[in-house]
Design an enzyme around this catalytic site. Structure first.
Site, PDB file in Angstrom:
ATOM      1  N   LYS A  21     -11.663  -0.520   4.503  1.00  0.00           N
ATOM      2  CA  LYS A  21     -12.004   0.041   3.186  1.00  0.00           C
ATOM      3  C   LYS A  21     -11.812  -1.073   2.162  1.00  0.00           C
ATOM      4  O   LYS A  21     -10.710  -1.348   1.726  1.00  0.00           O
ATOM      5  CB  LYS A  21     -11.070   1.221   2.880  1.00  0.00           C
ATOM      6  N   SER A  43      -1.378  -3.753  -4.565  1.00  0.00           N
ATOM      7  CA  SER A  43      -0.241  -3.654  -5.485  1.00  0.00           C
ATOM      8  C   SER A  43       0.951  -2.947  -4.831  1.00  0.00           C
ATOM      9  O   SER A  43       0.775  -2.128  -3.924  1.00  0.00           O
ATOM     10  CB  SER A  43      -0.662  -2.896  -6.738  1.00  0.00           C
ATOM     11  N   THR A  44       2.132  -3.252  -5.302  1.00  0.00           N
ATOM     12  CA  THR A  44       3.345  -2.610  -4.793  1.00  0.00           C
ATOM     13  C   THR A  44       3.305  -1.108  -5.061  1.00  0.00           C
ATOM     14  O   THR A  44       3.711  -0.297  -4.225  1.00  0.00           O
ATOM     15  CB  THR A  44       4.587  -3.278  -5.421  1.00  0.00           C
ATOM     16  N   GLU A  45       2.757  -0.752  -6.216  1.00  0.00           N
ATOM     17  CA  GLU A  45       2.647   0.668  -6.579  1.00  0.00           C
ATOM     18  C   GLU A  45       1.822   1.443  -5.541  1.00  0.00           C
ATOM     19  O   GLU A  45       2.249   2.500  -5.054  1.00  0.00           O
ATOM     20  CB  GLU A  45       1.978   0.720  -7.959  1.00  0.00           C
ATOM     21  N   GLY A  57       1.131   0.380  -2.523  1.00  0.00           N
ATOM     22  CA  GLY A  57       1.832   0.227  -1.248  1.00  0.00           C
ATOM     23  C   GLY A  57       2.765   1.402  -0.982  1.00  0.00           C
ATOM     24  O   GLY A  57       2.835   1.932   0.129  1.00  0.00           O
ATOM     25  N   GLU A  75       1.316  -5.857   2.485  1.00  0.00           N
ATOM     26  CA  GLU A  75       1.380  -7.166   1.825  1.00  0.00           C
ATOM     27  C   GLU A  75       1.147  -6.888   0.353  1.00  0.00           C
ATOM     28  O   GLU A  75       0.032  -6.554  -0.042  1.00  0.00           O
ATOM     29  CB  GLU A  75       0.337  -8.105   2.431  1.00  0.00           C
ATOM     30  N   CYS A 114      -1.903 -13.220  -4.859  1.00  0.00           N
ATOM     31  CA  CYS A 114      -0.614 -12.526  -4.702  1.00  0.00           C
ATOM     32  C   CYS A 114       0.543 -13.513  -4.701  1.00  0.00           C
ATOM     33  O   CYS A 114       1.641 -13.179  -5.129  1.00  0.00           O
ATOM     34  CB  CYS A 114      -0.623 -11.660  -3.453  1.00  0.00           C
ATOM     35  N   GLU A 173       4.140  -8.372 -12.326  1.00  0.00           N
ATOM     36  CA  GLU A 173       2.970  -9.083 -11.806  1.00  0.00           C
ATOM     37  C   GLU A 173       1.801  -8.885 -12.765  1.00  0.00           C
ATOM     38  O   GLU A 173       1.336  -7.766 -12.965  1.00  0.00           O
ATOM     39  CB  GLU A 173       2.610  -8.552 -10.417  1.00  0.00           C
TER      40      GLU A 173
HETATM   41  P1  NAI Z   1      -4.716  -1.626  -5.885  1.00  0.00           P
HETATM   42  O1  NAI Z   1      -3.441  -1.879  -5.189  1.00  0.00           O
HETATM   43  O2  NAI Z   1      -4.908  -0.310  -6.559  1.00  0.00           O
HETATM   44  O3  NAI Z   1      -5.934  -1.808  -4.855  1.00  0.00           O
HETATM   45  C1  NAI Z   1      -5.868  -2.375  -3.583  1.00  0.00           C
HETATM   46  C2  NAI Z   1      -6.631  -1.513  -2.566  1.00  0.00           C
HETATM   47  O4  NAI Z   1      -5.981  -0.249  -2.431  1.00  0.00           O
HETATM   48  C3  NAI Z   1      -8.080  -1.185  -2.954  1.00  0.00           C
HETATM   49  O5  NAI Z   1      -8.887  -1.180  -1.800  1.00  0.00           O
HETATM   50  C4  NAI Z   1      -7.970   0.218  -3.511  1.00  0.00           C
HETATM   51  O6  NAI Z   1      -9.166   0.931  -3.402  1.00  0.00           O
HETATM   52  C5  NAI Z   1      -6.900   0.809  -2.609  1.00  0.00           C
HETATM   53  N1  NAI Z   1      -6.189   1.955  -3.172  1.00  0.00           N
HETATM   54  C6  NAI Z   1      -5.894   2.219  -4.474  1.00  0.00           C
HETATM   55  N2  NAI Z   1      -5.233   3.377  -4.583  1.00  0.00           N
HETATM   56  C7  NAI Z   1      -5.091   3.865  -3.327  1.00  0.00           C
HETATM   57  C8  NAI Z   1      -4.480   5.025  -2.785  1.00  0.00           C
HETATM   58  N3  NAI Z   1      -3.874   5.934  -3.559  1.00  0.00           N
HETATM   59  N4  NAI Z   1      -4.508   5.209  -1.438  1.00  0.00           N
HETATM   60  C9  NAI Z   1      -5.100   4.294  -0.635  1.00  0.00           C
HETATM   61  N5  NAI Z   1      -5.699   3.187  -1.107  1.00  0.00           N
HETATM   62  C10 NAI Z   1      -5.695   2.969  -2.425  1.00  0.00           C
HETATM   63  O7  NAI Z   1      -4.954  -2.766  -6.927  1.00  0.00           O
HETATM   64  P2  NAI Z   1      -5.770  -2.681  -8.308  1.00  0.00           P
HETATM   65  O8  NAI Z   1      -5.608  -1.324  -8.931  1.00  0.00           O
HETATM   66  O9  NAI Z   1      -7.131  -3.125  -8.068  1.00  0.00           O
HETATM   67  O10 NAI Z   1      -5.009  -3.760  -9.188  1.00  0.00           O
HETATM   68  C11 NAI Z   1      -3.864  -3.387  -9.928  1.00  0.00           C
HETATM   69  C12 NAI Z   1      -2.807  -4.446  -9.835  1.00  0.00           C
HETATM   70  O11 NAI Z   1      -2.371  -4.561  -8.496  1.00  0.00           O
HETATM   71  C13 NAI Z   1      -3.250  -5.852 -10.188  1.00  0.00           C
HETATM   72  O12 NAI Z   1      -3.200  -6.086 -11.549  1.00  0.00           O
HETATM   73  C14 NAI Z   1      -2.243  -6.680  -9.450  1.00  0.00           C
HETATM   74  O13 NAI Z   1      -1.049  -6.785 -10.184  1.00  0.00           O
HETATM   75  C15 NAI Z   1      -1.965  -5.877  -8.218  1.00  0.00           C
HETATM   76  N6  NAI Z   1      -2.718  -6.388  -7.058  1.00  0.00           N
HETATM   77  C16 NAI Z   1      -2.057  -7.170  -6.173  1.00  0.00           C
HETATM   78  C17 NAI Z   1      -2.718  -7.698  -5.109  1.00  0.00           C
HETATM   79  C18 NAI Z   1      -2.023  -8.550  -4.123  1.00  0.00           C
HETATM   80  O14 NAI Z   1      -2.667  -9.135  -3.262  1.00  0.00           O
HETATM   81  N7  NAI Z   1      -0.735  -8.658  -4.195  1.00  0.00           N
HETATM   82  C19 NAI Z   1      -4.153  -7.477  -4.904  1.00  0.00           C
HETATM   83  C20 NAI Z   1      -4.750  -6.607  -5.872  1.00  0.00           C
HETATM   84  C21 NAI Z   1      -4.041  -6.113  -6.912  1.00  0.00           C
END
Ligand code: NAI
Ligand code: MG
Length: 492
Positions: free
Chosen positions: A187, A241-243, A245, A262, A296, A395
């Site tokens: 996904k 994101s940790t949130e 995660g 991760e 990250c 972050e």
């Molecule tokens: P996100 O963590 O929401 O998105 C990452 C993936 O998780 C995407 O494929 C998204 O569709 C999926 N996702 C979102 N909510 C979900 C849920 N409830 N259940 C299952 N899958 C879900 O990241 P987002 O909202 O795009 O970015 C927000 C912040 O997260 C960024 O500003 C950054 O700080 C952090 N982030 C960190 C990353 C890393 O590699 N450490 C990568 C992306 C974002």
């Protein structure tokens, strides 16, 4: 500066990108779609299916069937190796096309995108070696018994990935899953769904049987949540994101599926007075601003020994200001836009927070004058930062660096570790003992000395603390994509 021509293959692909389920292209069951936006212009350039629960169900069913009938796991190991090498070759052959797709989708400069696609191919090359090299063991028993272990795949592996390095993230989920005999439902992030679809097509072209690699495009709280929660999925590998995660962890508890996370970081980049300043400032600059800071492991907290602070900051500002901010497809662009309007607002919001916390802007601090609809932010360096400030703790995931003064090695280690995260760290010093003291003292999954931001598929990667758990890549990924079974045979 010239804008590169969009390649005909890219135009053709973006006419109608669809999900891949059971080896076939698929629309969403609801027939709904969502727009894919070019961050360099803020305009939609294609749309993809808005997959939801029903589509995840279909993809998981296809992956389950492909796993149970052993159409992939049951192949001769050397055959799997051949197919994985073929995927790597196809990715490499298509670098110009994939790089442009990635640039349009994510806003990263095309040169960086080419490097990313190459790295994705390298992940497949690395994992191509594994099918012929992993195996179970013979166990110690008395003469009446014979016992051995089988090292078996987990089953259906779900991959939920972010938008910062879409193709690398996809390959880090798909390649190990395949190498160890699993099937996959991927996904991709809603911001960047395109290269994942293209990768699934290339897998089919390389000879991966139908249903072994499936891609569902859709939103996190719908398609992502459905996949994480699915009782017929055996593992979730998540990067983001940790949130989110934490949400993934809760969603997976129903069937106790395996989980690797991760997550975020706020990685320290420590520069000691005995460092080669030029090298350290260039490396620190790339360490925090590469990919518009959307990494990250970004070294977003720059800890500098007080005695060289002013000289170092001057050098850092100089190399930062030499980097041109511009559209992803323009050839001299050093840093592209951030990925979305949300990220633009989030990042500029943090720049305001930094100012209101009393930090000083050494360079950047806003958006360029001529935005032309794109999500551009000037690379920003804050000085006078204290580690308890929000810009040093949270972050930001954008081009914002926080420079913090430290006085010695012990203080550097203490400040470096004063964070909820533990993904990576970089240390710049010419002292061998100092380098090793810091490498041992830092609580993080990766420590770089006199370099930053290096990865290799053979070297394990993952977090300490709230940066997640489980390791990807390297030998340790065998543990996270297989399970062992002990077999007892009575010889009497
Ligand atoms: P996100 O963590 O929401 O998105 C990452 C993936 O998780 C995407 O494929 C998204 O569709 C999926 N996702 C979102 N909510 C979900 C849920 N409830 N259940 C299952 N899958 C879900 O990241 P987002 O909202 O795009 O970015 C927000 C912040 O997260 C960024 O500003 C950054 O700080 C952090 N982030 C960190 C990353 C890393 O590699 N450490 C990568 C992306 C974002
Ligand atoms: Mg989100």
């Amino acid at each position: 500066m010239a804008q590169a021509e969009v390649l005909p293959e890219v135009t053709k692909f973006t006419e109608q990108p669809k999900m891949i389920i059971g080896g076939k292209t698929a629309d969403a069951v609801t027939a709904k779609t969502f727009e894919v936006i070019d961050p360099s212009t803020g305009k939609a350039f294609t749309e993809v299916p808005l997959g939801d629960l029903a589509d995840v169900d279909a993809a998981v069913a296809a992956a389950r069937e492909a796993f149970e009938d052993r159409r992939w796991a049951g192949l001769r190991p050397g055959k799997k190796t051949e197919v994985l090498f073929k995927i790597a070759d196809l990715i490499k052959r298509n670098i110009p096309e994939l790089a442009q797709l990635e640039s349009l989708d994510s806003g990263k400069p095309v040169k960086l995108a080419s490097g990313e696609i190459w790295a994705a191919a390298e992940a497949f090359r690395y994992y191509a070696g594994w099918p012929t090299k992993f195996h179970g063991e013979t166990n110690a028993t008395d003469d009446n018994m014979f016992s051995y272990s089988l090292r078996e795949p987990l089953g259906v592996c779900g991959g939920i990935i972010p938008w910062n390095f879409p193709m690398i993230m996809a390959s880090w989920k798909v390649a190990p899953a395949l190498a160890f005999g699993n099937t996959v439902v991927l996904k991709p992030a809603e911001q960047t769904p395109l290269t994942a679809i293209r990768l699934a097509q290339l897998c089919l072209e390389a000879g991966v049987p139908d249903g072994v690699v499936n891609v569902v495009t859709g939103l996190g709280p719908q398609a992502g949540q459905a996949l994480a929660q699915h009782d017929n999925v055996d593992k979730i590998a998540f990067t983001g994101s940790t949130e989110v995660g934490r949400k993934i962890l809760h969603a997976t508890e129903g069937n106790l599926k395996r989980v690797t996370l991760e997550l975020g970081g706020k990685s320290p980049n420590i520069v000691f007075a005995d460092a080669n300043i030029r090298r350290a400032s260039k490396g620190s600059m790339m360490g925090v601003f590469l990919n518009s800071g959307q990494v990250c492991t970004a070294g977003s907290r720059i800890l500098v020994e007080s005695s060289i602070h002013d000289e170092f900051v001057e050098s850092l500002v100089e190399s930062t200001e030499s980097m041109k901010v511009g559209p992803a497809l323009e050839e001299d662009t050093g840093m592209g836009p951030v990925v979305s309007k949300e990220q633009l607002e989030r990042v500029t919001g943090y720049i305001d927070i930094g100012r209101s916390e009393g930090a000083e802007v050494a360079t950047g601090g806003g958006v360029p004058g001529d935005l032309n609809g794109g999500y551009f932010v000037n690379p920003t360096i804050f000085t006078g930062v204290r580690n308890e400030m929000r810009i040093a703790q949270e972050e930001i995931f954008g081009p914002v660096a926080a420079v913090i003064k430290v006085d010695d090695v012990d203080e550097a280690i203490a400040v470096a570790n004063d964070t909820i995260y533990g993904l990576a760290a970089a240390v710049w010093t010419e002292s061998l003992s100092k380098a090793h003291r810091v490498a041992r003292g830092i609580r993080a999954g990766t420590v770089w000395v006199n370099t930053a931001g290096l990865y290799d598929p053979g070297i394990s990667f993952g977090g300490y603390k709230q940066s997640g758990y489980g390791r990807e890549l390297g030998l340790q990924s065998m543990e996270t994509y297989t399970q062992t079974k002990s077999v007892w045979i009575n010889l009497k």
